[in-house]
Design a protein around this motif. Structure first.
Motif, mmCIF file in Angstrom:
data_model
loop_
_atom_site.group_PDB
_atom_site.id
_atom_site.type_symbol
_atom_site.label_atom_id
_atom_site.label_comp_id
_atom_site.label_asym_id
_atom_site.label_seq_id
_atom_site.Cartn_x
_atom_site.Cartn_y
_atom_site.Cartn_z
ATOM 1 N N TYR A 159 1.101 -1.067 -0.006
ATOM 2 C CA TYR A 159 0.019 0.192 0.076
ATOM 3 C C TYR A 159 0.875 1.287 0.113
ATOM 4 N N GLN A 160 0.163 2.236 -0.209
ATOM 5 C CA GLN A 160 1.127 3.715 -0.608
ATOM 6 C C GLN A 160 1.813 4.289 0.641
ATOM 7 N N TYR A 161 1.418 4.056 1.858
ATOM 8 C CA TYR A 161 1.773 4.995 2.880
ATOM 9 C C TYR A 161 3.261 4.629 3.590
ATOM 10 N N PRO A 162 3.629 3.669 3.402
ATOM 11 C CA PRO A 162 5.462 3.494 4.180
ATOM 12 C C PRO A 162 6.204 4.022 3.054
ATOM 13 N N GLN A 163 7.083 4.481 3.586
ATOM 14 C CA GLN A 163 8.484 5.019 2.996
ATOM 15 C C GLN A 163 9.161 3.669 2.559
ATOM 16 N N ARG A 164 9.591 3.552 1.122
ATOM 17 C CA ARG A 164 10.226 2.541 0.783
ATOM 18 C C ARG A 164 11.935 2.574 0.946
ATOM 19 N N ARG A 165 12.029 1.711 1.838
ATOM 20 C CA ARG A 165 13.452 1.546 2.446
ATOM 21 C C ARG A 165 13.906 0.207 2.458
ATOM 22 N N TYR A 166 14.824 -0.281 1.388
ATOM 23 C CA TYR A 166 14.829 -1.892 1.428
ATOM 24 C C TYR A 166 16.442 -2.037 1.642
ATOM 25 N N LYS A 167 16.819 -3.249 2.243
ATOM 26 C CA LYS A 167 18.034 -3.606 2.434
ATOM 27 C C LYS A 167 18.420 -4.508 1.332
ATOM 28 N N ILE A 168 19.615 -4.263 0.809
ATOM 29 C CA ILE A 168 20.348 -4.758 -0.188
ATOM 30 C C ILE A 168 21.515 -5.835 0.225
ATOM 31 N N PRO A 169 21.408 -7.098 0.137
ATOM 32 C CA PRO A 169 22.265 -8.087 0.458
ATOM 33 C C PRO A 169 23.656 -7.953 -0.178
ATOM 34 N N ALA A 170 24.623 -8.444 0.210
ATOM 35 C CA ALA A 170 25.620 -8.451 -0.179
ATOM 36 C C ALA A 170 25.946 -9.459 -1.301
ATOM 37 N N ASN A 171 26.563 -9.102 -2.262
ATOM 38 C CA ASN A 171 26.903 -10.099 -3.501
ATOM 39 C C ASN A 171 25.787 -9.805 -4.604
ATOM 40 N N LEU A 172 25.086 -8.678 -4.417
ATOM 41 C CA LEU A 172 24.005 -8.290 -5.395
ATOM 42 C C LEU A 172 24.437 -7.352 -6.301
ATOM 43 N N LEU A 173 25.041 -6.098 -5.779
ATOM 44 C CA LEU A 173 25.583 -5.075 -6.692
ATOM 45 C C LEU A 173 26.907 -5.297 -7.513
ATOM 46 N N LYS A 174 27.034 -4.744 -8.575
ATOM 47 C CA LYS A 174 28.133 -5.062 -9.460
ATOM 48 C C LYS A 174 28.689 -3.622 -9.852
ATOM 49 N N ALA A 175 30.104 -3.584 -10.105
ATOM 50 C CA ALA A 175 30.685 -2.677 -10.651
ATOM 51 C C ALA A 175 30.041 -2.262 -11.915
ATOM 52 N N GLY A 176 29.762 -1.009 -12.362
ATOM 53 C CA GLY A 176 29.262 -0.711 -13.763
ATOM 54 C C GLY A 176 27.827 -0.847 -13.732
ATOM 55 N N LYS A 177 27.333 -1.429 -15.050
ATOM 56 C CA LYS A 177 25.774 -1.380 -14.998
ATOM 57 C C LYS A 177 25.002 -2.454 -14.301
ATOM 58 N N ASN A 178 23.952 -2.033 -13.605
ATOM 59 C CA ASN A 178 23.012 -2.679 -12.898
ATOM 60 C C ASN A 178 21.580 -2.460 -13.233
ATOM 61 N N ILE A 179 20.906 -3.475 -13.412
ATOM 62 C CA ILE A 179 19.426 -3.242 -13.635
ATOM 63 C C ILE A 179 18.679 -3.171 -12.865
ATOM 64 N N PHE A 180 17.836 -1.843 -12.681
ATOM 65 C CA PHE A 180 16.915 -1.759 -11.546
ATOM 66 C C PHE A 180 15.536 -1.764 -12.373
ATOM 67 N N VAL A 181 14.624 -2.489 -11.576
ATOM 68 C CA VAL A 181 13.193 -2.578 -12.182
ATOM 69 C C VAL A 181 12.073 -2.459 -11.030
ATOM 70 N N VAL A 182 11.326 -1.478 -11.028
ATOM 71 C CA VAL A 182 10.146 -1.115 -10.227
ATOM 72 C C VAL A 182 8.715 -1.701 -10.964
ATOM 73 N N ARG A 183 8.181 -2.581 -10.261
ATOM 74 C CA ARG A 183 6.790 -3.205 -10.685
ATOM 75 C C ARG A 183 5.681 -2.201 -9.840
ATOM 76 N N VAL A 184 4.711 -1.295 -10.312
ATOM 77 C CA VAL A 184 4.091 -0.339 -9.613
ATOM 78 C C VAL A 184 2.688 -0.795 -9.875
ATOM 79 N N THR A 185 1.772 -1.270 -8.915
ATOM 80 C CA THR A 185 0.203 -1.306 -9.127
ATOM 81 C C THR A 185 -0.526 -0.019 -8.518
ATOM 82 N N ASN A 186 -1.273 0.365 -9.095
ATOM 83 C CA ASN A 186 -2.135 1.635 -8.963
ATOM 84 C C ASN A 186 -3.574 1.450 -9.104
ATOM 85 N N ASN A 187 -4.480 1.240 -8.106
ATOM 86 C CA ASN A 187 -5.909 1.131 -8.275
ATOM 87 C C ASN A 187 -6.867 2.309 -8.436
ATOM 88 N N ASN A 188 -6.282 3.509 -8.091
ATOM 89 C CA ASN A 188 -7.029 4.489 -8.045
ATOM 90 C C ASN A 188 -6.302 5.873 -8.103
#
Length: 652
Positions: free
Chosen positions: A330-359
């Motif tokens: 739902y919309q009210y919480p601020q989006r503050r997410y932890k990123i695990p080790a070994n996921l980020l790379k030097a150079g290009k990283n692909i960020f994708v956000v899937r957003v669902t809106n009802n009204n």
């Protein structure tokens, strides 16, 4: 042989073989706080006729259960202190350890009372890190409803201490209130937090408070009838979208759109933060995917980190390099997410956000933080992204929900969380015997649709509490709603302002106090970060009402008016050392109107403990407003103690 079930304030665990519906005992936490300088009831259940002994602080208290297995003993008034151990014995023995005696406050309302320190751990990082006070304790009551009537038991919960990480689940407002009181007296403070986000005042009001509301009493009576409730439920269509097979193109193709091997085609450009309705996507409710290739430095490779994605309307799923790192529904919480080790790379990283809106407008709320960071590096995520629509929701037909095929109104839809008395019944009634020091109340957002009646609901709420607690003068301190939504630059109508005015008028209730928070909100967040000032202003009111301190605890409150020609003079209570414009500029946010109530901006100046208001365009003023808006631009009238004046409307 019956087995004792002890309920000592919030220690509610069933241990009985005498009642078919009694559950087995739950593990319950020690560490409760009992109210000092008050008779303390200890109550519970056991076998009918079983002899019960309660031992506490070197004294023994005896009783015997009634035919229905209930028992109660009352401990005499005691001074603050502890820790102590209480022993309760009958056919078995229970011990409750680490008991403190101090002041216990009931903290209740909706989401701004719910909001934990953990949710605001950026603003209060040092507060959490340095928390080390075992004498401030917090009990969060699990969210439970009961429309059938008051309950005797709770669903669970535990006492936590304000020590290190254990302080994170504390209500932030309640914590800062308790900290201020503790700094003054050094007395243990217990916080009993019964609050649920998105709930109306009616749900927290006991039946006893609705004596002047026959329509609500009828609903409460209907809800207590199981057959009626079942008939309503079976005759009401589901409100939510009917489940269908997946139709989001981003999930049903050969590769999901979050996959690192997916090759995007024909995606459009969009700016984040921002709403898609403002950037070329008209009247779109559905699922929208956002994608960006983000360059990260070598120093961030394989490091743990965090990502802040502001606020998103309504729901989101965030993927980095094909891995889901967070989601909110739902919309009210601020989006503050932890990123695990070994996921980020030097150079290009692909960020994708899937957003669902009802009204309404969907997308990313402006004026919020959007970046990714590790201990040593930060990368901004604002700017241009690519987007593509995965699914479009068809318009909802609400007429089918409101009326049947014959055009007749359908039965009312029962939502247990919003029904009159439902939250009181389940989350407050089980400990109505306990003598609280006072009550903190932060609620109102869910009632802004009908602001005028809120004053009467406040009377029902407080009078109802005082009756069921058998405490006619228990102090009640409540928070007036802060500023929120778009800033208003012309005089206009406002449900939020009207509800604040209802809250202001509720000050006619004896031994109540209201904190003004018109300067503590955020235009784009119904849950503003500044919980400390709210809690500390409540503490000022608590010091006055509950502890008898002689201090200025409120900002200026308009009390009466005088008219001389085209000028209106407003007199105030709670002026303290005198009135002032907090920024040293001319007073602002005053509006004036004649009998037609067509308001125009007014000039205003302080004369002693009064404010003179006028406009050359209004020859015969009849009404004056101050800070009357969802989010007034610059309400700068304060007393010299630094407390803001309440918004108001006054008829001259």
């Amino acid at each position: 042989m019956g087995r004792i079930f002890l309920v000592t304030f919030l220690l509610l665990a069933s241990i009985s073989t005498c009642f078919a519906n009694v559950k087995l005992p739950k593990l319950i936490s020690d560490g409760l706080v009992l109210q000092r300088n008050a008779n303390i009831p200890i109550w519970g259940w056991a076998s009918p006729g079983e002899k019960i002994t309660v031992s506490f602080k070197g004294k023994t208290y005896r009783t015997k259960t009634s035919e229905d297995g209930k028992w109660t003993v009352t401990l005499p008034k005691m001074k603050e202190g502890g820790p102590y151990t209480m022993t309760i014995s009958g056919n078995n023995i229970l011990e409750v350890k680490d008991i403190l005696i101090g002041d216990v406050w009931l903290c209740t309302g909706q989401s701004n009372m719910v909001h934990e320190l953990d949710i605001h751990d950026v603003a209060y990082e040092d507060e959490i890190k340095n928390a080390n006070n075992p004498n401030i304790r917090h009990f969060k009551i699990p969210t439970t409803t009961s429309i059938s009537g008051p309950q005797d038991d709770l669903a669970g919960g535990e006492w936590l201490k304000a020590i290190g990480e254990e302080v994170r689940p504390f209500s932030a407002v309640a914590y800062f209130f308790a900290k201020k009181i503790y700094e003054k007296y050094g007395v243990p403070i217990g916080l009993v937090n019964a609050s649920v986000g998105g709930t109306p005042i009616e749900a927290w009001t006991p039946k006893e408070g609705f004596k002047n509301f026959p329509d609500i009493l009828k609903i409460i009576q209907e809800n207590a009838d199981t057959a009626f409730v079942n008939s309503q439920t079976s005759n009401t269509p589901a409100f939510d979208r009917e489940p269908t097979k997946p139709s989001d193109k981003g999930l049903i193709g050969e590769l999901p759109w979050y996959d690192v091997n997916f090759k995007p085609k024909n995606w459009r450009r969009i700016n984040i933060p921002g709403y898609w309705e403002d950037q070329g996507a008209k009247d779109l409710n559905g699922v929208v995917w956002f994608r960006r290739e983000v360059e990260l430095p070598k120093s961030m490779e394989n490091k743990e980190g965090r990502i802040f994605m502001g606020r998103i309307i309504d729901a989101d799923e965030l993927y980095i390099n094909g891995v889901k790192v967070g989601e909110k529904t739902y919309q009210y919480p601020q989006r503050r997410y932890k990123i695990p080790a070994n996921l980020l790379k030097a150079g290009k990283n692909i960020f994708v956000v899937r957003v669902t809106n009802n009204n309404g407008k969907g997308g990313f709320v402006p004026d919020k933080p959007y970046y990714i960071f590790t201990k040593t590096d930060t990368v901004d995520l604002k700017g241009y992204w690519q987007y593509k629509v995965g699914e479009v929701f068809p318009p909802r037909d609400f007429s089918a929900f409101r009326r049947n095929n014959n055009g007749e109104p359908r039965p009312r839809r029962i939502n247990p969380q919003n029904e009159p008395s439902s939250l009181y019944n389940a989350m407050i009634a089980p400990y109505k015997q306990f003598p609280f020091k006072g009550i903190l109340w932060y609620q109102g957002e869910s009632n802004t649709g009908q602001p005028e009646v809120y004053e009467h609901y406040m009377h029902a709420l407080i009078n109802g509490w005082r009756e069921v607690f058998n405490r006619p003068e228990i102090p009640v301190i409540y928070a007036q709603l802060p500023n929120f939504m778009d800033v208003s630059y012309v005089p206009s109508e406002s449900n939020w302002a009207a509800l604040r005015h209802s809250q202001l008028k509720a000050l006619s209730i004896p031994n109540s106090a209201m904190t003004v928070n018109i300067d503590l909100g955020e235009w784009n967040d119904i849950h503003p970060d500044n919980k400390k000032d709210v809690g500390e202003r409540m503490a000022l009111a608590g010091l006055k009402l509950a502890y008898g301190e002689d201090l200025v605890y409120s900002g200026p409150i308009a009390k009466e008016s005088q008219v001389d020609g085209n000028k209106a003079t407003i007199l105030f209570n709670h002026t303290g050392s005198g009135l002032m414009a907090i920024d040293g500029e001319p007073l602002s946010e005053f509006a004036i109107a004649g009998a037609d109530k067509k308001f125009v901006w007014a000039k205003a100046k302080i004369e002693g403990d009064k404010v003179v208001v006028w406009s050359d365009d209004i020859a015969e003023p009849k009404f004056v407003r101050y800070a009357w808006a969802d989010n007034p631009d610059n309400p700068n009238l304060y007393n010299k103690e630094g407390l803001p004046a309440s918004p108001f409307e006054i008829e001259l």
